[in-house]
Design a protein around this motif. Sequence first.
Motif, PDB file in Angstrom:
ATOM      1  N   VAL A 240       0.837  -1.203   0.000  1.00 12.45           N
ATOM      2  CA  VAL A 240       0.000   0.000   0.000  1.00 12.45           C
ATOM      3  C   VAL A 240       0.867   1.247   0.000  1.00 12.45           C
ATOM      4  N   VAL A 241       1.876   1.280   0.872  1.00 11.21           N
ATOM      5  CA  VAL A 241       2.766   2.443   0.937  1.00 11.21           C
ATOM      6  C   VAL A 241       3.527   2.601  -0.379  1.00 11.21           C
ATOM      7  N   SER A 242       3.992   1.495  -0.931  1.00 12.60           N
ATOM      8  CA  SER A 242       4.759   1.562  -2.178  1.00 12.60           C
ATOM      9  C   SER A 242       3.916   2.136  -3.310  1.00 12.60           C
ATOM     10  N   PHE A 243       2.713   1.595  -3.490  1.00  9.90           N
ATOM     11  CA  PHE A 243       1.870   2.052  -4.606  1.00  9.90           C
ATOM     12  C   PHE A 243       1.287   3.428  -4.339  1.00  9.90           C
ATOM     13  N   ALA A 244       1.040   3.774  -3.067  1.00 11.09           N
ATOM     14  CA  ALA A 244       0.551   5.115  -2.755  1.00 11.09           C
ATOM     15  C   ALA A 244       1.597   6.163  -3.101  1.00 11.09           C
ATOM     16  N   CYS A 245       2.856   5.881  -2.775  1.00 13.52           N
ATOM     17  CA  CYS A 245       3.941   6.794  -3.149  1.00 13.52           C
ATOM     18  C   CYS A 245       4.084   6.885  -4.662  1.00 13.52           C
ATOM     19  N   ALA A 246       3.948   5.735  -5.345  1.00 14.96           N
ATOM     20  CA  ALA A 246       4.087   5.733  -6.803  1.00 14.96           C
ATOM     21  C   ALA A 246       2.974   6.536  -7.463  1.00 14.96           C
ATOM     22  N   VAL A 247       1.724   6.348  -6.991  1.00 16.29           N
ATOM     23  CA  VAL A 247       0.589   7.057  -7.590  1.00 16.29           C
ATOM     24  C   VAL A 247       0.670   8.553  -7.295  1.00 16.29           C
ATOM     25  N   SER A 248       1.145   8.900  -6.083  1.00 16.71           N
ATOM     26  CA  SER A 248       1.251  10.319  -5.740  1.00 16.71           C
ATOM     27  C   SER A 248       2.294  11.043  -6.582  1.00 16.71           C
ATOM     28  N   SER A 249       3.284  10.309  -7.060  1.00 13.13           N
ATOM     29  CA  SER A 249       4.295  10.919  -7.932  1.00 13.13           C
ATOM     30  C   SER A 249       3.872  10.929  -9.392  1.00 13.13           C
ATOM     31  N   GLU A 251       1.545  11.966 -12.555  1.00 13.00           N
ATOM     32  CA  GLU A 251       0.751  13.126 -12.978  1.00 13.00           C
ATOM     33  C   GLU A 251      -0.663  12.659 -13.316  1.00 13.00           C
ATOM     34  N   GLN A 252      -1.591  12.903 -12.391  1.00 12.99           N
ATOM     35  CA  GLN A 252      -2.988  12.486 -12.566  1.00 12.99           C
ATOM     36  C   GLN A 252      -3.865  13.428 -11.737  1.00 12.99           C
ATOM     37  N   ASP A 253      -5.162  13.519 -12.124  1.00 11.47           N
ATOM     38  CA  ASP A 253      -6.072  14.475 -11.493  1.00 11.47           C
ATOM     39  C   ASP A 253      -7.230  13.795 -10.773  1.00 11.47           C
ATOM     40  N   SER A 254      -7.061  12.523 -10.405  1.00 18.82           N
ATOM     41  CA  SER A 254      -8.133  11.807  -9.717  1.00 18.82           C
ATOM     42  C   SER A 254      -8.234  12.297  -8.268  1.00 18.82           C
ATOM     43  N   PRO A 255      -9.430  12.691  -7.820  1.00 22.89           N
ATOM     44  CA  PRO A 255      -9.577  13.153  -6.422  1.00 22.89           C
ATOM     45  C   PRO A 255      -9.365  12.028  -5.408  1.00 22.89           C
ATOM     46  N   ASP A 256      -9.537  10.770  -5.815  1.00 19.73           N
ATOM     47  CA  ASP A 256      -9.345   9.643  -4.896  1.00 19.73           C
ATOM     48  C   ASP A 256      -7.879   9.426  -4.538  1.00 19.73           C
ATOM     49  N   PHE A 257      -6.980   9.881  -5.408  1.00 19.64           N
ATOM     50  CA  PHE A 257      -5.549   9.628  -5.202  1.00 19.64           C
ATOM     51  C   PHE A 257      -4.780  10.944  -5.085  1.00 19.64           C
ATOM     52  N   LYS A 258      -5.387  11.880  -4.377  1.00 20.13           N
ATOM     53  CA  LYS A 258      -4.765  13.187  -4.195  1.00 20.13           C
ATOM     54  C   LYS A 258      -3.965  13.184  -2.902  1.00 20.13           C
ATOM     55  N   GLY A 259      -2.700  12.809  -2.971  1.00 20.18           N
ATOM     56  CA  GLY A 259      -1.835  12.764  -1.804  1.00 20.18           C
ATOM     57  C   GLY A 259      -1.698  11.361  -1.237  1.00 20.18           C
ATOM     58  N   SER A 263      -4.497   8.167  -1.132  1.00 23.27           N
ATOM     59  CA  SER A 263      -4.096   7.052  -2.006  1.00 23.27           C
ATOM     60  C   SER A 263      -4.000   5.755  -1.210  1.00 23.27           C
ATOM     61  N   GLY A 264      -3.363   5.815  -0.039  1.00 21.67           N
ATOM     62  CA  GLY A 264      -3.260   4.611   0.791  1.00 21.67           C
ATOM     63  C   GLY A 264      -4.619   4.078   1.192  1.00 21.67           C
ATOM     64  N   LEU A 265      -5.550   4.986   1.555  1.00 17.80           N
ATOM     65  CA  LEU A 265      -6.897   4.547   1.941  1.00 17.80           C
ATOM     66  C   LEU A 265      -7.601   3.851   0.786  1.00 17.80           C
ATOM     67  N   GLN A 266      -7.473   4.373  -0.441  1.00 16.62           N
ATOM     68  CA  GLN A 266      -8.139   3.754  -1.588  1.00 16.62           C
ATOM     69  C   GLN A 266      -7.553   2.380  -1.897  1.00 16.62           C
ATOM     70  N   PHE A 267      -6.246   2.225  -1.727  1.00 19.83           N
ATOM     71  CA  PHE A 267      -5.643   0.917  -1.984  1.00 19.83           C
ATOM     72  C   PHE A 267      -6.094  -0.109  -0.947  1.00 19.83           C
ATOM     73  N   TYR A 268      -6.206   0.311   0.313  1.00 18.29           N
ATOM     74  CA  TYR A 268      -6.751  -0.601   1.324  1.00 18.29           C
ATOM     75  C   TYR A 268      -8.180  -1.010   0.951  1.00 18.29           C
ATOM     76  N   LYS A 269      -8.976  -0.069   0.478  1.00 15.62           N
ATOM     77  CA  LYS A 269     -10.358  -0.376   0.074  1.00 15.62           C
ATOM     78  C   LYS A 269     -10.386  -1.377  -1.070  1.00 15.62           C
ATOM     79  N   VAL A 291      -3.518   1.429 -15.003  1.00 19.70           N
ATOM     80  CA  VAL A 291      -2.539   0.342 -15.076  1.00 19.70           C
ATOM     81  C   VAL A 291      -1.913   0.088 -13.707  1.00 19.70           C
ATOM     82  N   VAL A 292      -1.566   1.156 -12.995  1.00 22.57           N
ATOM     83  CA  VAL A 292      -0.949   1.010 -11.684  1.00 22.57           C
ATOM     84  C   VAL A 292      -1.909   0.318 -10.716  1.00 22.57           C
ATOM     85  N   THR A 293      -3.183   0.723 -10.733  1.00 21.09           N
ATOM     86  CA  THR A 293      -4.162   0.107  -9.824  1.00 21.09           C
ATOM     87  C   THR A 293      -4.392  -1.363 -10.173  1.00 21.09           C
TER      88      THR A 293
END
Length: 381
Positions: A240-249, A251-259, A263-269, A291-293
């Motif tokens: 979760v931490v790895s992919f949350a850091c990757a998604v936060s870096s 360039e995307q405009d999804s409100p679910d993965f803003k920070g 991002s970590g909460l959505q991956f846990y879900k 693709v990342v998700t």
Amino acid sequence: YYIKHLVVDAGGNFAPAIEWLTNFGDPKIICHPVVSMVTDLVWERVAFRTFLFGKAWFLLTLVVFVLSQSVLNHLDTGDDADGYADKPLEVRLAIFVFRCFIYACSMGHWMFHHARRSFLDIRARAFTRVCGLKVPAYLENWQDLASGGLTVCLFMMLILEPILHCVAASGGDHVFTSNCPDGQAVIFAYSIASTAAMLLYFLLLSDLSVLSTSVSAYVLVCGRVLSEAALFLFGLTFFVVSFACAVSSLEQDSPDFKGLPKSGLQFYKMTLGMYSGLHYDMMSGNPALLVVTFVYVLTTVLFLVNLLIAQLNCAYQASYQDMLGFARLNRGKIVSETMPSVSQARWQRFVAQLRLDERVEFGEGDIGFAGGVQVFEPASA
């Protein structure tokens, strides 16, 4: 079975044989027919009633705590003539009385218990380490550690008690109220301490599983496979931490993965199946994010979750072979701890009923030695 010296010592008191076998910790020896018979005999005819009587007080305090924290405080409030939203006087009085009972009787009992045990261990210089901290040795037992945590939670509840913070505003028809600015300022922190105390109460209630060998075995197996679940959570958190850091870096405009936190909460879900399918559809405009998700879902849901299932299966099979023995070890430990509380008169009556000084018949007219208990076998054996 000749069980005299497993039951009574040379002075006629309870023999330490069960305690020795329990401390040895071999689940196969404790399941030997003679040892099982002695343990069950002492448990059912002597220790059970004393153990249950000792737990009756704990059950009473648990019922009172549930009433005061989870039942009465959720009764509907009504507006009185002054427009003041509060519970009826009878409900407020009941809550106040029940909480006073918990603070005085339950918290007071546990504080005395831990002060006494701590004093004895400190005087004997018996210490151990729990989470890297040097503490009295009796806290190695998880029940004592849990009751210590319960004592701390109850003490925090007493300090944060909203009724006490609202004493100045409890005049007139609003006596014992908790609805005042000072009370509302501490109500959230109080509820956190109350929640932790409630969970610890029910955790300590699991000690009653010793009443049934099957239930006790099930509880012990659950405890033994918890380490596998902890490893799964550790691995899941790493991904979760790895992919949350990757998604936060990315360039995307999804409100679910803003920070990172979002991002970590959505991956846990996603792993827990709580992420809505509509949110997956909303990623169609962000192919890289999609693709990342998908890679995350394949890694965790298909790999980690199935690996957890395999680990739990193997751990259960390894524990299942000896789970009855571990359950009997637990019962033997409870018997050894309960017997000092049994009165001498009751113990002597139990020993007299066994008639261990009378010679036992091997068969009709075939008199054997004293010190045994006759056990009948089926004729087809």
